[in-house]
Design a protein around this motif. Structure first.
Motif, PDB file in Angstrom:
ATOM      1  N   UNK A 138       0.823  -1.205   0.000  1.00  0.00           N
ATOM      2  CA  UNK A 138       0.000   0.000   0.000  1.00  0.00           C
ATOM      3  C   UNK A 138       0.859   1.257   0.000  1.00  0.00           C
ATOM      4  N   UNK A 139       1.956   1.245   0.761  1.00  0.00           N
ATOM      5  CA  UNK A 139       2.865   2.391   0.801  1.00  0.00           C
ATOM      6  C   UNK A 139       3.431   2.680  -0.587  1.00  0.00           C
ATOM      7  N   UNK A 140       3.852   1.628  -1.282  1.00  0.00           N
ATOM      8  CA  UNK A 140       4.426   1.772  -2.627  1.00  0.00           C
ATOM      9  C   UNK A 140       3.392   2.321  -3.600  1.00  0.00           C
ATOM     10  N   UNK A 141       2.172   1.812  -3.513  1.00  0.00           N
ATOM     11  CA  UNK A 141       1.112   2.273  -4.416  1.00  0.00           C
ATOM     12  C   UNK A 141       0.795   3.747  -4.179  1.00  0.00           C
ATOM     13  N   UNK A 142       0.728   4.158  -2.924  1.00  0.00           N
ATOM     14  CA  UNK A 142       0.458   5.557  -2.607  1.00  0.00           C
ATOM     15  C   UNK A 142       1.597   6.459  -3.082  1.00  0.00           C
ATOM     16  N   UNK A 143       2.835   6.012  -2.897  1.00  0.00           N
ATOM     17  CA  UNK A 143       3.981   6.805  -3.347  1.00  0.00           C
ATOM     18  C   UNK A 143       3.985   6.961  -4.860  1.00  0.00           C
ATOM     19  N   UNK A 144       3.582   5.915  -5.558  1.00  0.00           N
ATOM     20  CA  UNK A 144       3.546   5.968  -7.022  1.00  0.00           C
ATOM     21  C   UNK A 144       2.586   7.036  -7.509  1.00  0.00           C
ATOM     22  N   UNK A 145       1.441   7.166  -6.840  1.00  0.00           N
ATOM     23  CA  UNK A 145       0.485   8.207  -7.237  1.00  0.00           C
ATOM     24  C   UNK A 145       1.060   9.598  -7.022  1.00  0.00           C
ATOM     25  N   UNK A 146       2.043   9.709  -6.140  1.00  0.00           N
ATOM     26  CA  UNK A 146       2.690  10.993  -5.873  1.00  0.00           C
ATOM     27  C   UNK A 146       3.991  11.175  -6.651  1.00  0.00           C
ATOM     28  N   UNK A 147       4.326  10.194  -7.510  1.00  0.00           N
ATOM     29  CA  UNK A 147       5.458  10.368  -8.408  1.00  0.00           C
ATOM     30  C   UNK A 147       6.743   9.671  -8.030  1.00  0.00           C
ATOM     31  N   UNK A 148       6.730   8.858  -6.954  1.00  0.00           N
ATOM     32  CA  UNK A 148       7.957   8.172  -6.537  1.00  0.00           C
ATOM     33  C   UNK A 148       7.843   6.677  -6.753  1.00  0.00           C
ATOM     34  N   UNK A 149       8.806   6.128  -7.506  1.00  0.00           N
ATOM     35  CA  UNK A 149       8.890   4.683  -7.724  1.00  0.00           C
ATOM     36  C   UNK A 149      10.350   4.274  -7.525  1.00  0.00           C
ATOM     37  N   UNK A 150      10.602   3.428  -6.550  1.00  0.00           N
ATOM     38  CA  UNK A 150      11.956   2.913  -6.332  1.00  0.00           C
ATOM     39  C   UNK A 150      12.246   1.797  -7.325  1.00  0.00           C
ATOM     40  N   UNK A 151      13.528   1.550  -7.585  1.00  0.00           N
ATOM     41  CA  UNK A 151      13.905   0.462  -8.492  1.00  0.00           C
ATOM     42  C   UNK A 151      13.697  -0.903  -7.850  1.00  0.00           C
ATOM     43  N   UNK A 152      13.756  -0.948  -6.517  1.00  0.00           N
ATOM     44  CA  UNK A 152      13.533  -2.213  -5.809  1.00  0.00           C
ATOM     45  C   UNK A 152      13.059  -1.917  -4.396  1.00  0.00           C
ATOM     46  N   UNK A 153      12.224  -2.797  -3.863  1.00  0.00           N
ATOM     47  CA  UNK A 153      11.665  -2.629  -2.520  1.00  0.00           C
ATOM     48  C   UNK A 153      11.824  -3.943  -1.756  1.00  0.00           C
ATOM     49  N   UNK A 154      12.324  -3.856  -0.523  1.00  0.00           N
ATOM     50  CA  UNK A 154      12.448  -5.037   0.326  1.00  0.00           C
ATOM     51  C   UNK A 154      11.735  -4.766   1.647  1.00  0.00           C
ATOM     52  N   UNK A 155      10.704  -5.546   1.949  1.00  0.00           N
ATOM     53  CA  UNK A 155       9.980  -5.429   3.220  1.00  0.00           C
ATOM     54  C   UNK A 155      10.696  -6.247   4.291  1.00  0.00           C
ATOM     55  N   UNK A 156      10.385  -5.942   5.543  1.00  0.00           N
ATOM     56  CA  UNK A 156      11.102  -6.592   6.645  1.00  0.00           C
ATOM     57  C   UNK A 156      10.840  -8.087   6.745  1.00  0.00           C
TER      58      UNK A 156
END
Length: 275
Positions: A138-156
């Motif tokens: 959900x955090x990634x999806x919300x950030x994408x709507x605001x223009x931020x997309x990381x190249x890779x994401x690792x959750x805990x």
């Protein structure tokens, strides 16, 4: 074949809450308070912030090990909290976190420009968080709507051990195809996140004014008198001393200048493990 030290950075590994989104890192901390309250146990916002950066189950376990909180729990239930009790609190924490994450999803002012400058310099952008995968989605999806997309994401919960262990940072190194950990810089607003980067052999940058340590909104931070702000910087710098960050900066806005300095140090033959 001989080993050659890297001459410039290849990647930046960014934390999420308090680093790129949620200026005062309110989303996780407030929910800890609410989750404990549903069990009739009072935990202050200041107490909740203490272990920030750890995986959320470990965070709750650490809170429950604080003598004052353990005593409050014992007064309510007649025993100190066991791992099963921690799991029960965690299972209440999770739906609350998912439900309210959007309330604190705004990007930190200047973050997009700073990240764009980092990318322009040829760096890849990895990321990791103390959030589990179901929250990160959900955090990634919300950030994408605001223009931020990381190249890779690792959750805990996608690695065997979360922070302060180096697994999440190293998972980014593997996924991004980086050939030397010394060519990476870890950016975080918590001591477990800085220890993660240090343990992974990376350069580390601690954020003093965005995130958990200061714990203010952006507007409150900007309104601080200069003398008070300097006092807070000193206090937070002392908090980070044990984790030994290579750099202390106010917010991610200052990151491009740090990147340039690290590249100059690498070009001179300096390595993160040596400082």
């Amino acid at each position: 074949m001989n080993y050659e030290q890297p001459k410039q950075l290849q990647a930046v590994i960014l934390d999420w809450a308090g680093t790129v989104v949620d200026f005062g890192s309110f989303a996780p901390t407030q929910i800890f308070v609410e989750a404990f309250a549903e069990f009739g146990v009072q935990v202050s916002l200041e107490e909740a912030r203490g272990p920030m950066g750890m995986g959320k189950w470990d965070h709750i376990r650490t809170l429950c090990d604080i003598p004052a909180i353990a005593e409050r729990y014992k007064a309510k239930f007649g025993r100190v909290p066991s791992d099963d009790d921690v799991t029960a609190i965690y299972e209440r924490f999770m739906p609350l976190q998912i439900e309210k994450i959007a309330e604190h999803s705004a990007l930190i002012p200047g973050a997009l420009d700073a990240i764009a400058a980092v990318r322009k310099g040829g760096l890849k952008v990895g990321s990791c968080s103390g959030y589990p995968a179901v929250v990160m989605e959900k955090v990634v999806a919300l950030a994408k709507t605001n223009g931020y997309v990381a190249d890779h994401v690792v959750a805990t919960d996608e690695v065997p051990n979360g922070r302060p262990h180096p697994a999440q940072a190293l998972a980014n190194v593997i996924a991004l195809g980086i050939n030397d950990v010394a060519a990476c810089v870890k950016v975080d607003d918590t001591w477990p996140g800085i220890l993660e980067g240090r343990s992974a052999g990376m350069w580390t940058v601690a954020l003093t004014c965005s995130g958990n340590a200061l714990g203010l909104t952006y507007e409150q931070y900007k309104a601080l008198p200069a003398e008070k702000l300097e006092q807070e910087r000193r206090r937070i710098g002392q908090m980070f001393e044990g984790s030994r960050p290579h750099y202390l900066i106010d917010t991610i806005v200052e990151l491009p200048a740090v990147i340039a300095d690290i590249n100059a140090r690498l070009a001179r033959g300096e390595m993160p493990q040596g400082s």
